[in-house]
Design a protein around this motif. Sequence first.
Motif, PDB file in Angstrom:
ATOM      1  N   LEU A 119       0.854  -1.180   0.000  1.00 58.83           N
ATOM      2  CA  LEU A 119       0.000   0.000   0.000  1.00 58.83           C
ATOM      3  C   LEU A 119       0.895   1.237   0.000  1.00 58.83           C
ATOM      4  CD1 LEU A 119      -2.619  -1.270   2.607  1.00 58.83           C
ATOM      5  CD2 LEU A 119      -2.655  -1.517   0.111  1.00 58.83           C
ATOM      6  N   ARG A 120       0.314   2.407   0.170  1.00 62.17           N
ATOM      7  CA  ARG A 120       1.096   3.632   0.025  1.00 62.17           C
ATOM      8  C   ARG A 120       2.213   3.749   1.065  1.00 62.17           C
ATOM      9  NH1 ARG A 120       0.227   8.261  -3.351  1.00 62.17           N
ATOM     10  NH2 ARG A 120       2.144   9.483  -3.111  1.00 62.17           N
ATOM     11  N   ARG A 121       1.950   3.369   2.298  1.00 58.63           N
ATOM     12  CA  ARG A 121       2.957   3.494   3.359  1.00 58.63           C
ATOM     13  C   ARG A 121       3.075   2.247   4.221  1.00 58.63           C
ATOM     14  NH1 ARG A 121       5.284   8.360   4.326  1.00 58.63           N
ATOM     15  NH2 ARG A 121       4.495  10.157   3.165  1.00 58.63           N
ATOM     16  N   ARG A 122       2.659   1.120   3.727  1.00 61.39           N
ATOM     17  CA  ARG A 122       2.792  -0.115   4.496  1.00 61.39           C
ATOM     18  C   ARG A 122       2.697  -1.314   3.566  1.00 61.39           C
ATOM     19  NH1 ARG A 122      -2.933  -1.380   6.931  1.00 61.39           N
ATOM     20  NH2 ARG A 122      -4.267  -0.158   5.544  1.00 61.39           N
ATOM     21  N   VAL A 123       3.198  -2.435   4.061  1.00 60.26           N
ATOM     22  CA  VAL A 123       3.123  -3.708   3.346  1.00 60.26           C
ATOM     23  C   VAL A 123       2.507  -4.723   4.281  1.00 60.26           C
ATOM     24  CG1 VAL A 123       4.463  -5.610   2.358  1.00 60.26           C
ATOM     25  CG2 VAL A 123       5.080  -3.243   1.832  1.00 60.26           C
ATOM     26  N   ILE A 124       1.497  -5.425   3.794  1.00 62.46           N
ATOM     27  CA  ILE A 124       0.783  -6.424   4.597  1.00 62.46           C
ATOM     28  C   ILE A 124       1.052  -7.805   4.006  1.00 62.46           C
ATOM     29  CG2 ILE A 124      -1.449  -7.143   5.513  1.00 62.46           C
ATOM     30  CD1 ILE A 124      -2.430  -4.293   5.111  1.00 62.46           C
ATOM     31  N   VAL A 125       1.372  -8.766   4.871  1.00 65.44           N
ATOM     32  CA  VAL A 125       1.742 -10.113   4.449  1.00 65.44           C
ATOM     33  C   VAL A 125       0.653 -11.091   4.871  1.00 65.44           C
ATOM     34  CG1 VAL A 125       3.470 -11.937   4.625  1.00 65.44           C
ATOM     35  CG2 VAL A 125       4.177  -9.544   4.617  1.00 65.44           C
ATOM     36  N   PHE A 126       0.274 -11.978   3.941  1.00 69.27           N
ATOM     37  CA  PHE A 126      -0.749 -12.991   4.192  1.00 69.27           C
ATOM     38  C   PHE A 126      -0.183 -14.378   3.933  1.00 69.27           C
ATOM     39  CE2 PHE A 126      -2.903  -9.125   2.920  1.00 69.27           C
ATOM     40  CZ  PHE A 126      -3.975  -9.026   3.787  1.00 69.27           C
ATOM     41  N   ARG A 134      -4.011 -13.177   7.702  1.00 73.72           N
ATOM     42  CA  ARG A 134      -3.127 -12.017   7.796  1.00 73.72           C
ATOM     43  C   ARG A 134      -2.069 -12.297   8.863  1.00 73.72           C
ATOM     44  NH1 ARG A 134      -5.208  -5.853   7.735  1.00 73.72           N
ATOM     45  NH2 ARG A 134      -3.309  -4.783   8.433  1.00 73.72           N
ATOM     46  N   LYS A 135      -0.778 -12.203   8.462  1.00 73.75           N
ATOM     47  CA  LYS A 135       0.302 -12.602   9.362  1.00 73.75           C
ATOM     48  C   LYS A 135       1.111 -11.433   9.911  1.00 73.75           C
ATOM     49  CE  LYS A 135       1.124 -16.351  10.042  1.00 73.75           C
ATOM     50  NZ  LYS A 135       0.596 -17.324  11.022  1.00 73.75           N
ATOM     51  N   ALA A 136       1.347 -10.380   9.108  1.00 77.17           N
ATOM     52  CA  ALA A 136       2.212  -9.298   9.588  1.00 77.17           C
ATOM     53  C   ALA A 136       1.949  -8.039   8.778  1.00 77.17           C
ATOM     54  CB  ALA A 136       3.691  -9.695   9.480  1.00 77.17           C
ATOM     55  N   GLU A 137       2.389  -6.913   9.347  1.00 74.99           N
ATOM     56  CA  GLU A 137       2.276  -5.614   8.678  1.00 74.99           C
ATOM     57  C   GLU A 137       3.536  -4.804   8.972  1.00 74.99           C
ATOM     58  OE1 GLU A 137      -0.468  -1.581   9.024  1.00 74.99           O
ATOM     59  OE2 GLU A 137      -1.414  -3.561   9.262  1.00 74.99           O
ATOM     60  N   TYR A 138       4.071  -4.129   7.942  1.00 69.30           N
ATOM     61  CA  TYR A 138       5.317  -3.379   8.074  1.00 69.30           C
ATOM     62  C   TYR A 138       5.122  -1.976   7.513  1.00 69.30           C
ATOM     63  CZ  TYR A 138       7.014  -8.184   8.486  1.00 69.30           C
ATOM     64  OH  TYR A 138       7.177  -9.496   8.858  1.00 69.30           O
ATOM     65  N   ALA A 156      13.627 -20.424   0.281  1.00 74.34           N
ATOM     66  CA  ALA A 156      13.962 -19.005   0.378  1.00 74.34           C
ATOM     67  C   ALA A 156      13.039 -18.330   1.382  1.00 74.34           C
ATOM     68  CB  ALA A 156      13.836 -18.334  -0.984  1.00 74.34           C
ATOM     69  N   THR A 157      13.525 -17.246   1.995  1.00 77.07           N
ATOM     70  CA  THR A 157      12.757 -16.561   3.043  1.00 77.07           C
ATOM     71  C   THR A 157      12.625 -15.060   2.807  1.00 77.07           C
ATOM     72  OG1 THR A 157      14.743 -16.180   4.393  1.00 77.07           O
ATOM     73  CG2 THR A 157      13.540 -18.239   4.765  1.00 77.07           C
ATOM     74  N   LEU A 158      13.349 -14.485   1.858  1.00 72.30           N
ATOM     75  CA  LEU A 158      13.486 -13.033   1.767  1.00 72.30           C
ATOM     76  C   LEU A 158      12.228 -12.340   1.258  1.00 72.30           C
ATOM     77  CD1 LEU A 158      15.421 -10.546   1.931  1.00 72.30           C
ATOM     78  CD2 LEU A 158      15.857 -10.930  -0.504  1.00 72.30           C
ATOM     79  N   LEU A 159      11.868 -11.248   1.920  1.00 78.71           N
ATOM     80  CA  LEU A 159      10.906 -10.272   1.444  1.00 78.71           C
ATOM     81  C   LEU A 159      11.575  -8.906   1.575  1.00 78.71           C
ATOM     82  CD1 LEU A 159       8.099  -9.180   0.574  1.00 78.71           C
ATOM     83  CD2 LEU A 159       7.479  -9.171   3.011  1.00 78.71           C
ATOM     84  N   ALA A 160      11.744  -8.194   0.465  1.00 76.10           N
ATOM     85  CA  ALA A 160      12.399  -6.879   0.457  1.00 76.10           C
ATOM     86  C   ALA A 160      11.356  -5.810   0.193  1.00 76.10           C
ATOM     87  CB  ALA A 160      13.500  -6.831  -0.598  1.00 76.10           C
ATOM     88  N   ILE A 161      11.291  -4.806   1.050  1.00 78.09           N
ATOM     89  CA  ILE A 161      10.324  -3.726   0.941  1.00 78.09           C
ATOM     90  C   ILE A 161      11.033  -2.402   1.212  1.00 78.09           C
ATOM     91  CG2 ILE A 161       8.411  -5.220   1.630  1.00 78.09           C
ATOM     92  CD1 ILE A 161       8.544  -4.007   4.406  1.00 78.09           C
ATOM     93  N   PRO A 162      10.467  -1.277   0.803  1.00 77.91           N
ATOM     94  CA  PRO A 162      11.083   0.004   1.148  1.00 77.91           C
ATOM     95  C   PRO A 162      11.144   0.204   2.655  1.00 77.91           C
ATOM     96  CG  PRO A 162       9.455   0.272  -0.596  1.00 77.91           C
ATOM     97  CD  PRO A 162       9.305  -1.122  -0.074  1.00 77.91           C
TER      98      PRO A 162
END
Length: 457
Positions: A119-126, A134-138, A156-162
């Motif tokens: 989203l504009r200022r967050r990333v939500i993981v499912f 819904r597992k996490a929010e950053y 693999a485990t990586l999730l890259a976000i701003p």
Amino acid sequence: MNLARHSITPANPVQVFDTQFDADCHIFTTSTPAGFAIYQTWPLKLLRKRELTGGTLAAVVPCHTSSLLFLLGGGRSPLYPPNKVILWDDVAGVEVAELEFRERVGGIACRRGWLAVALRRRVIVFEVEDTVVRKAEYDTCDNPRGILAMATGAYATLLAIPGRQMGHVQLVHLLPCRPPVPFGPPPSVPPSKPPPPPSKHPVSIIAAHESPLTTLSAPPSGRLLATTSSRGTLVRIWDTVSGKLLREFRRGSDKAEIYGVAFRPDEKEVSVWSDKGTVHVFSLVSSGALNRQSSLSPLAPFLPLPKYFDSEWSYAQYRIPAQAAHISLSSTSSVRSSNTDLAADEKCVVGWIKVPTEPGGTISEYQLIALTYSGGWYRLSFPVKASQSPHSPAGNSPVAGSPPKVSSLPRQRTSSVSSVTSLSDKGKGKERDKERKESRDLILQEYRKYGRWDGWG
């Protein structure tokens, strides 16, 4: 009658809203005003199509080669609101689930069992299994492009976000990606084993650029990360465990919008494409000096030269012709004319495939597939002279379970004086002339149209 050099100049060009490869580049999806379709990447083949009424889609994101697709509404008449993600089972032809948010969805990334929504200022993981949980929010900095990257290889485990600061990258490690379920008889080779855990705790933040990020890309293993910024001149390659800058490549000297970066599956090369209509290829292997460098770079230890002269440039490239350019129907030659203008707005996406070197042979080489938003499908091979390192997966590969050896952090430069500045201006002109003379173009092996050109539309 010879039809080898007839041109294709459609009166009504194909309109593609979005096209995306799956994680392994085995298939790709495309959405048009008529609906969406799924294609086999190579040989190009239409697998399934869905004609939609009542609206259009902005994107159709495949989850590996499974029947699960993630749909985003968009266009002049969106089929779904822009704040929803639809989970679609294309075999059954039904909606499996619907995720609704309070704001517009910027982008999504997926792998087996997981979905990340930007989203504009967050990333939500499912977590996506029999149910969607819904597992996490950053939190992130302002992310209007919805950029994020997820490693898709087994374990693999990586999730890259701003990150929260502009130009920073936040590295998140999810549960390991489970390996694909084999079909048919048991494979002749044993299944891969989980890699050993890192010897030290991975870093969580990388200060990648000073300007806003524009793309994030990771290979299936997630051991490396490629970042680009709004300047569009540099591509930086990072180690995701240590956070160390491994390589820095220069796409060009002028500003551009980089559309994407794709790692070769064995992590030996990367391809980069931008709004300049050019696909660049860089080598990641430090032992093979394929990438072009300035003729003045040997003087760097002795003179305070600008960083420009220490840059690594692509060793191979290809210019996407404009829509009205003459396209040869021959499958063996490139037909780009020197008088052909490039379509500056010709957006494309690029992926890596394996192609047998001989019909029915067991040895394969890596090639590129470029998909344009005007419906062009290009299969590109590498020039023999430029390919000093083998493109065959079996040749000179890195040690199993470890990333390829790459060079260390670029040397720091001191401020240049005025005399060196004038040298910089003259040197840049010479470098551009040299690049034009030593251009090593990728070879167009095959060109086809997708979209309505296969009878759909």
